[in-house]
Design an enzyme around this catalytic site. Structure first.
Site, PDB file in Angstrom:
ATOM      1  N   GLN A 238       0.806  -1.217   0.000  1.00  0.00           N
ATOM      2  CA  GLN A 238       0.000   0.000   0.000  1.00  0.00           C
ATOM      3  C   GLN A 238       0.841   1.270   0.000  1.00  0.00           C
ATOM      4  O   GLN A 238       0.310   2.376  -0.045  1.00  0.00           O
ATOM      5  CB  GLN A 238      -0.946  -0.004   1.213  1.00  0.00           C
ATOM      6  CG  GLN A 238      -1.978  -1.119   1.147  1.00  0.00           C
ATOM      7  CD  GLN A 238      -2.639  -1.406   2.489  1.00  0.00           C
ATOM      8  OE1 GLN A 238      -2.694  -0.554   3.364  1.00  0.00           O
ATOM      9  NE2 GLN A 238      -3.166  -2.601   2.645  1.00  0.00           N
TER      10      GLN A 238
ATOM     11  N   HIS B 219      -1.021   0.175   5.548  1.00  0.00           N
ATOM     12  CA  HIS B 219      -1.715   1.206   6.333  1.00  0.00           C
ATOM     13  C   HIS B 219      -0.909   2.500   6.494  1.00  0.00           C
ATOM     14  O   HIS B 219      -0.567   2.909   7.588  1.00  0.00           O
ATOM     15  CB  HIS B 219      -2.110   0.658   7.715  1.00  0.00           C
ATOM     16  CG  HIS B 219      -2.983  -0.552   7.633  1.00  0.00           C
ATOM     17  ND1 HIS B 219      -3.538  -1.133   8.726  1.00  0.00           N
ATOM     18  CD2 HIS B 219      -3.424  -1.298   6.573  1.00  0.00           C
ATOM     19  CE1 HIS B 219      -4.256  -2.183   8.356  1.00  0.00           C
ATOM     20  NE2 HIS B 219      -4.199  -2.309   7.044  1.00  0.00           N
TER      21      HIS B 219
ATOM     22  N   GLU C 214     -15.393   2.520   8.662  1.00  0.00           N
ATOM     23  CA  GLU C 214     -16.149   3.546   9.392  1.00  0.00           C
ATOM     24  C   GLU C 214     -16.168   4.890   8.674  1.00  0.00           C
ATOM     25  O   GLU C 214     -15.225   5.243   7.971  1.00  0.00           O
ATOM     26  CB  GLU C 214     -15.507   3.785  10.776  1.00  0.00           C
ATOM     27  CG  GLU C 214     -15.493   2.576  11.682  1.00  0.00           C
ATOM     28  CD  GLU C 214     -14.876   2.871  13.053  1.00  0.00           C
ATOM     29  OE1 GLU C 214     -14.297   3.964  13.229  1.00  0.00           O
ATOM     30  OE2 GLU C 214     -14.988   1.999  13.933  1.00  0.00           O
TER      31      GLU C 214
ATOM     32  N   TYR D  36     -10.814   7.321  18.535  1.00  0.00           N
ATOM     33  CA  TYR D  36     -11.811   6.601  17.724  1.00  0.00           C
ATOM     34  C   TYR D  36     -11.750   5.084  17.910  1.00  0.00           C
ATOM     35  O   TYR D  36     -12.427   4.345  17.210  1.00  0.00           O
ATOM     36  CB  TYR D  36     -11.763   7.097  16.263  1.00  0.00           C
ATOM     37  CG  TYR D  36     -12.358   8.489  16.247  1.00  0.00           C
ATOM     38  CD1 TYR D  36     -11.602   9.592  16.682  1.00  0.00           C
ATOM     39  CD2 TYR D  36     -13.710   8.682  15.992  1.00  0.00           C
ATOM     40  CE1 TYR D  36     -12.180  10.849  16.807  1.00  0.00           C
ATOM     41  CE2 TYR D  36     -14.291   9.942  16.115  1.00  0.00           C
ATOM     42  CZ  TYR D  36     -13.514  11.016  16.530  1.00  0.00           C
ATOM     43  OH  TYR D  36     -14.092  12.245  16.673  1.00  0.00           O
TER      44      TYR D  36
ATOM     45  N   TYR E  46      -8.021 -10.207  11.480  1.00  0.00           N
ATOM     46  CA  TYR E  46      -7.711 -11.211  10.466  1.00  0.00           C
ATOM     47  C   TYR E  46      -7.424 -12.567  11.075  1.00  0.00           C
ATOM     48  O   TYR E  46      -7.596 -13.598  10.458  1.00  0.00           O
ATOM     49  CB  TYR E  46      -6.570 -10.734   9.557  1.00  0.00           C
ATOM     50  CG  TYR E  46      -7.104  -9.737   8.575  1.00  0.00           C
ATOM     51  CD1 TYR E  46      -7.875 -10.168   7.499  1.00  0.00           C
ATOM     52  CD2 TYR E  46      -6.931  -8.375   8.759  1.00  0.00           C
ATOM     53  CE1 TYR E  46      -8.423  -9.275   6.620  1.00  0.00           C
ATOM     54  CE2 TYR E  46      -7.472  -7.476   7.879  1.00  0.00           C
ATOM     55  CZ  TYR E  46      -8.222  -7.917   6.816  1.00  0.00           C
ATOM     56  OH  TYR E  46      -8.781  -7.024   5.960  1.00  0.00           O
TER      57      TYR E  46
END
Lengths: 385, 385
Positions: free
Chosen positions: B95, B161, B255, B265, B276
């Site tokens: 990513q 991430h 979300e 949060y 996972y």
């Protein structure tokens, strides 16, 4: 990414079919991975003509209405009874007919059931109709001592927008959800009649003293809320005890509302849909003094049937809200927080017009499909693979 | 019921393809009738390798990042420039890579742009990386005076991430959305580092005096909010000026949040998804002292990119929230009311992995598709039939 959807059909007997929906989604990118609760769907019974409502008896059998005017008893293995005798005559045109069925909270001792239906009256100008609710004792395979406890007033021409669902509140009062009868939408703004309203009565038809309009000479005392279009889903929230409903919008704008006493939900002055004439509708509810829906669908899914699941078979779904979709041809699963919708998932996408959804005493989820060869479907957790 | 979906593809030139999506739904039952806004989607440009972010220049051209580390200028007729020179070296794994791009609010006079990217550092234990943000002047086809204004601390191993989106608030401060770096999710609960946080800085990298943790010696002063997993969508609400974001859940639980200063949060202590490893996660945010999302998706759609539409081409969509879906392979359209989601519609279902969604100066909606042969797509109202 790899997706597998298996859809297996095997005929077990004349009236028994098994559908197994199993969905796996495996992806190479971990961040895109998804899970889904796996379930099986079995066709428990078929050959019902446009089944509309269902209610479970204490012995595990269920009452199922057919819109043309028949009430059946379906056993837990899918056997369908002869029509129950002495069901009232119904106006079976378009959306009219025999609609919902509910058991009295004290059914075990009094054997009372409630039926909602489009009730016709012949006049010199042809047949007019409106939604009525009758209660009767259920004997072996017939109704006894039937009494009409509510009639929507006025009766009008046409076969649209009768509502209707029946829901008993924890205080013992009965909610009846109605429609605007299609040709009289403007009357949904007038609490001087029952068009486009939700009704709250005692089980004998009398009016509770704390109804919002009992002291208003210009309003009907049975009314709980008004400004609704056609309400075909109602459920009592398992924790708050409050009534939740959904209603059909016109072109778009199907709504979920939590009707509060005496409040006006805005139809046809406010909607997130568009009139069939394509005339736009003001979508500002609050600004016009009406209640905002807590959620809506545009385009329409045409919602019907509503359940808060509380059973043990699907622990991950406890407290979730289930809604059938006719035009959508799917089952909606939602999670909620206080008076908000927190998530929406579509199950059984592009399958059937789902007319009603109920929880059985076994914790399974039961569905009715709206079709000439209408089915009772049973959802259970997927068998181990 | 009758449904028609036409999907027409005609090659107009080497890099130009026209897709026309027109959806009509006609039904025989009026109550089930649905409407949909009709639109065309044109592939404006293709051949971009995993395009990730885009930003429009005042002249109508757009900057587009490619994740492997290239920045391109794409003209309004789809011509793609050579790579812009002097882009920082990126860590292009999984990513990671060159991520978002944004223009300075005063770009017209200062020509400054901002790039977010996974920034590598070689150590004796191999390469580590974290999200960094650089700003530079855009000259003809190169960057000048590049300066790194923010570095996520610490740098860690792994390609998961990184976040990240860039959004300028009306007060001129820059929000940077980050991720938990995958292997360090527990650090998202620790505001003593930048893992799993949203950052608020001035455009020169300095810390605004009113940031929530400026007086907390145990927390990083750049932090606006924390307890996030990986935030790949951010948009400023056009009326309130507040930041809205979405974030990827694990297995489920993507979300939408409206991050408030100093708030937590909940990741990885609270989520509507499942780890996972299949270890369940407590889904109770508020009960554990965390902020509840205003909406979530289970199963995951893997959201990326976020836009509040304010243009003139789709008047019926003004104020709507658009979100790309990678795993979902669709574009989400939502309506909102204050801090609630009121409705959700899926557009372009089962088509492409949508990585970003932006509004062009012409009021059209532009999309990036995440693929080796990545595309810039342009949505406009459907031509008259």
């Amino acid at each position: 990414m790899f997706q597998r959807f298996s859809f297996k059909i095997s005929v077990q007997s004349c009236a028994l079919l098994v559908l197994c929906f199993c969905a796996y989604v495996l992806t190479t990118h971990a961040y895109a991975q998804r899970i889904a609760t796996q379930f099986d769907v079995k066709i428990l019974a078929r050959g019902l003509q446009h089944p509309w409502g269902m209610a479970f008896l204490p012995d595990g059998k269920m009452l199922v209405t057919e819109r043309p005017g028949r009430l059946r008893i379906v056993t837990s293995d899918g056997q369908i009874s002869e029509p129950v005798k002495n069901v009232p005559v119904v106006y079976s045109e378009k959306q009219g007919g025999l609609l919902d069925v509910a058991l009295d909270p004290n059914f075990a001792t009094n054997r009372l059931i409630y039926l909602s239906y489009a009730e016709p009256v012949n006049t010199s100008e042809g047949t007019v109709a409106s939604t009525a609710v009758a209660r009767a004792e259920l004997a072996e395979n017939s109704l006894r001592n039937l009494k009409v406890i509510f009639r929507q007033n006025p009766k009008t021409h046409g076969g649209q927008h009768f509502g209707s669902r029946l829901a008993f509140a924890p205080d013992g009062n009965l909610f009846i959800t109605l429609g605007d009868r299609g040709n009289h939408m403007e009357e949904a703004q007038n609490p001087g009649n029952h068009i486009g309203t939700i009704i709250r009565i005692r089980p004998d038809g009398s009016v509770p003293d704390d109804n919002p309009f009992v002291k208003d000479a210009k309003a009907k005392p049975e009314i709980w809320s008004y400004g609704h279009r056609s309400v075909q889903g109602a459920a009592i929230h398992p924790e708050t005890g409050e009534l939740w409903i959904h209603e059909h919008g016109p072109r778009g704008g199907d709504e979920i509302n939590i009707p509060k006493p005496g409040k006006n939900y805005g139809w046809p002055k406010a909607s997130y849909g568009v009139h069939y004439s394509m005339i736009p509708i003001n979508d500002e509810h609050a600004e016009q003094g009406f209640e905002e829906p807590i959620y809506y669908w545009t385009p329409s899914i045409a919602p019907s049937g509503m359940l808060f699941y509380t059973g043990g078979l699907f622990p991950g779904w406890r407290g979730n809200l289930f809604i059938g979709a006719l035009a959508g041809r799917h089952l909606v699963r939602m999670t909620t927080s206080n008076e908000k919708i927190l998530s929406e998932e579509q199950l059984l996408q592009n399958t059937l017009r789902f007319r009603d959804v109920e929880q059985g005493p076994d914790g399974a989820i039961y569905l009715l499909s709206d079709e000439e060869d209408g089915k009772v479907l049973k959802m259970t957790p997927a068998a181990a693979q």
